[in-house]
Design a protein around this motif. Sequence first.
Motif, PDB file in Angstrom:
ATOM      1  N   VAL A   1       0.813  -4.621   5.920  1.00 49.32           N
ATOM      2  CA  VAL A   1       0.308  -5.989   5.801  1.00 49.32           C
ATOM      3  C   VAL A   1       0.975  -6.991   6.746  1.00 49.32           C
ATOM      4  CG1 VAL A   1      -0.462  -5.621   3.415  1.00 49.32           C
ATOM      5  CG2 VAL A   1       1.770  -6.662   3.847  1.00 49.32           C
ATOM      6  N   ASP A   2       1.664  -6.500   7.777  1.00 49.41           N
ATOM      7  CA  ASP A   2       2.131  -7.439   8.795  1.00 49.41           C
ATOM      8  C   ASP A   2       1.064  -7.579   9.889  1.00 49.41           C
ATOM      9  OD1 ASP A   2       2.612  -4.821   9.590  1.00 49.41           O
ATOM     10  OD2 ASP A   2       4.722  -5.107  10.054  1.00 49.41           O
ATOM     11  N   PHE A   3       0.835  -6.495  10.645  1.00 51.78           N
ATOM     12  CA  PHE A   3      -0.151  -6.567  11.725  1.00 51.78           C
ATOM     13  C   PHE A   3      -1.491  -5.963  11.318  1.00 51.78           C
ATOM     14  CE2 PHE A   3       2.101  -7.436  15.995  1.00 51.78           C
ATOM     15  CZ  PHE A   3       2.801  -8.475  15.407  1.00 51.78           C
ATOM     16  N   ASP A   4      -1.582  -5.466  10.081  1.00 49.04           N
ATOM     17  CA  ASP A   4      -2.846  -4.910   9.580  1.00 49.04           C
ATOM     18  C   ASP A   4      -3.549  -4.065  10.636  1.00 49.04           C
ATOM     19  OD1 ASP A   4      -2.654  -6.239   7.078  1.00 49.04           O
ATOM     20  OD2 ASP A   4      -3.356  -8.085   8.005  1.00 49.04           O
ATOM     21  N   SER A   5      -2.855  -3.064  11.172  1.00 46.02           N
ATOM     22  CA  SER A   5      -3.487  -2.391  12.300  1.00 46.02           C
ATOM     23  C   SER A   5      -4.175  -1.077  11.961  1.00 46.02           C
ATOM     24  CB  SER A   5      -2.507  -2.204  13.449  1.00 46.02           C
ATOM     25  OG  SER A   5      -1.361  -1.569  12.984  1.00 46.02           O
ATOM     26  N   PHE A   6      -4.046  -0.623  10.730  1.00 43.59           N
ATOM     27  CA  PHE A   6      -4.815   0.547  10.274  1.00 43.59           C
ATOM     28  C   PHE A   6      -4.763   1.711  11.282  1.00 43.59           C
ATOM     29  CE2 PHE A   6      -6.950  -3.021   8.262  1.00 43.59           C
ATOM     30  CZ  PHE A   6      -7.377  -2.564   7.034  1.00 43.59           C
ATOM     31  N   GLN A   7      -3.655   1.936  11.936  1.00 48.71           N
ATOM     32  CA  GLN A   7      -3.714   2.971  12.966  1.00 48.71           C
ATOM     33  C   GLN A   7      -2.674   4.051  12.868  1.00 48.71           C
ATOM     34  OE1 GLN A   7      -2.500   1.644  16.987  1.00 48.71           O
ATOM     35  NE2 GLN A   7      -2.645  -0.400  16.173  1.00 48.71           N
TER      36      GLN A   7
ATOM     37  N   ARG B   1      -2.790   2.307   3.513  1.00 47.29           N
ATOM     38  CA  ARG B   1      -3.990   2.176   4.353  1.00 47.29           C
ATOM     39  C   ARG B   1      -3.735   1.206   5.504  1.00 47.29           C
ATOM     40  NH1 ARG B   1      -9.070  -1.562   2.388  1.00 47.29           N
ATOM     41  NH2 ARG B   1      -7.998  -3.463   2.902  1.00 47.29           N
ATOM     42  N   GLN B   2      -2.857   0.245   5.275  1.00 43.00           N
ATOM     43  CA  GLN B   2      -2.519  -0.689   6.342  1.00 43.00           C
ATOM     44  C   GLN B   2      -1.167  -1.291   6.046  1.00 43.00           C
ATOM     45  OE1 GLN B   2      -5.394  -3.185   4.422  1.00 43.00           O
ATOM     46  NE2 GLN B   2      -4.651  -4.965   5.511  1.00 43.00           N
TER      47      GLN B   2
ATOM     48  N   TYR C   1       0.817  -1.220   0.000  1.00 43.57           N
ATOM     49  CA  TYR C   1       0.000   0.000   0.000  1.00 43.57           C
ATOM     50  C   TYR C   1       0.845   1.262   0.000  1.00 43.57           C
ATOM     51  CZ  TYR C   1      -3.815  -3.102   0.921  1.00 43.57           C
ATOM     52  OH  TYR C   1      -4.721  -4.106   0.814  1.00 43.57           O
TER      53      TYR C   1
END
Lengths: 321, 248
Positions: B119-125, B116-117, B38
């Motif tokens: 792709v390891d922990f996909d935490s979107f934060q 947007r994230q 991303y």
Amino acid sequence: MKKILVYLEPQNNSFKRVSNELITAANNLAQSSSAEIVGLCIGGNSSIYPSAGQFGLKKLVSVEFSGAYSSTAYAEIVSQVAKAESADVLLFASNATGMEIAPRISAKLDAGYVADCVGLEIVDGNIVATKPVYAGKALIKTKINKSTKVFSLRPNVFTAVKNDVGSPEVTNFSANISDNDKKASVTNVSTNAGKLDVSEADIIVSGGRGFKEAGNFAMVENLAAALGGAVGASRAVVDAGWRPHAEQVGQTGKTVSPNLYVAAAISGAVQHLAGMSSSKVILAINKDKDAPIFKVADYGIVGDVFEIMPKLTEKIKAVKG
Amino acid sequence: MNLLVCVSRVPDTATKIFVGPDGKTIDSKGVKYILNPYDEFALEEAIRLKEKNGGEVTALTVSADDATDILRNALAMGADSAIFIKAPAEPDSYQVAHNIANSVKDKNFDLIFFGRQSVDFDSFQIPSMVAELLNIPSVSVVSKLEVNGSKVIAERDIEGGKETVELSTPCAISAQKGLNEPRYPKLPDIMKAKKKPIEEVAFFQVDAAVEVISIALPVNKRVGKILGDSDSDINEIVRSLHEDAKVI
Ligand SMILES: Cc1cc2nc3c(=O)[nH]c(=O)nc-3n(C[C@H](O)[C@H](O)[C@H](O)COP(=O)(O)OP(=O)(O)OC[C@H]3O[C@@H](n4cnc5c(N)ncnc54)[C@H](O)[C@@H]3O)c2cc1C
Ligand SMILES: Nc1ncnc2c1ncn2[C@@H]1O[C@H](COP(=O)(O)O)[C@@H](O)[C@H]1O
């Protein structure tokens, strides 16, 4: 854990289903401690508040807000309510709104935040949150070492349980919001009118590249219609322009957890699985018996989708009467 | 325009994951690390803005491992310089966000781009967190962006539709697929990238907020009833969906 603040989202004439799931999750956490639960609703019609009582919500803070949704303003409101209520646990849905405001709120409150949780439990007095990582190839259990803890929960994974406690007691909170807090405001919302979105559907029928061309998706639509579900697609299909991106399921698309997910002519690449492997029941249809999708399927039919889809649609119609 | 792109170094999504001996991290042996997919959309958007309006693009990463490889990728795509904040141990999102905010707060970036994230922990934060720490507005999961002077119009995906958000610079944007088609660096770009500066910045010491207790591979609890395509097989699947799974 003293007080759990649950962020509720009004939608049309009720709360979103995920809001009720959050109330149930909060009740489960509160059971083993003496924590209080308070719901928070920004905007929305007060006539829908009683419905939250059916899922066990006894207290609700209502905040009036005029104007369009603004992530910065909403985050400020939630933080003010959290402080006023001395909430130390905050629950959000991991949907478009929750994913955007929860991290902001956690920064405002200097809290710890775990996103997209699929499990919450109390172990030795700590909240342990489980979340998928590496495209769902692994699960981690985490705990937050901050006094304020923020979690967002994946929709459709926590089941909302009816627990009627009557209408919640409502308090109005007037937030102190300046124009400076409205630095990002929504000016327009366009919805795919009349179409059920994959992220909110109980049943999803997704089609993959094996359908060969856009026109053949009529078969996917027919099965979805027979099941009362939404149509989904793999990225290969979206990239080919057969279906809109809004229907894409997977890491680059939507994360879904329907009661039934049908994957037809989809190979089951890890990035696709990332978006649907928490579905409750998975039915795979593929001509290749070794397709990876069968490894995560509850039910599978090995064969040609062009023959199977119409038959399956008819038989399902018959069962549903 | 002064543009920043935050990038992260992640295992290739196709990599098989094994749990490490500590039970808390993955075994990095044999794992191929790449620039978070991303973040390529984020980089591409920043580079296009620079090409149109002039200015500079800086790429930044916080990592416990040597991340010069992915920073060189960003430089080859067209970033002008890079900042590498080397963490003493695998940082959590809280530490990453505080480090990004702390190191860029005085640098007057007009726009800060993110993926947007991760792709390891996909935490979107990280995007909204950094934006909050810098007290600037942000929009997440943006699939269309217009920048006119200080005015920014972003379109983002929401459930069942799209939302248009108006804001002004300085602001943060997290990129969704579809925002653009990221370019592939050519050989001369890769050569040029080797001469571009990577500045190492000391880690800003804050404690992690989130502790990993354990990591495990998911247990397959699926029924696994795989049949053929005869009429009786299809009947049996429909019966199971109706009577056993009770989903239809
Ligand atoms: C960073 C990144 C992000 C990605 N994000 C996503 C994402 O969000 N969502 C996503 O889906 N993918 C995503 N992908 C792509 C993913 O890797 C796969 O390429 C994609 O999912 C393949 O789509 P498919 O299964 O439809 O096609 P294919 O892999 O081509 O599979 C087609 C399947 O159909 C079967 N088939 C063919 N004909 C028939 C027939 N007549 N009857 C029955 N079966 C038939 C074949 O056996 C095969 O299994 C991503 C990839 C990357 C690198
Ligand atoms: N370690 C990091 N260093 C710099 N930027 C990061 C880092 N981790 C995440 N980001 C940025 O934040 C985005 C979202 O990541 P996350 O919030 O971790 O899912 C990524 O796409 C990156 O742009």
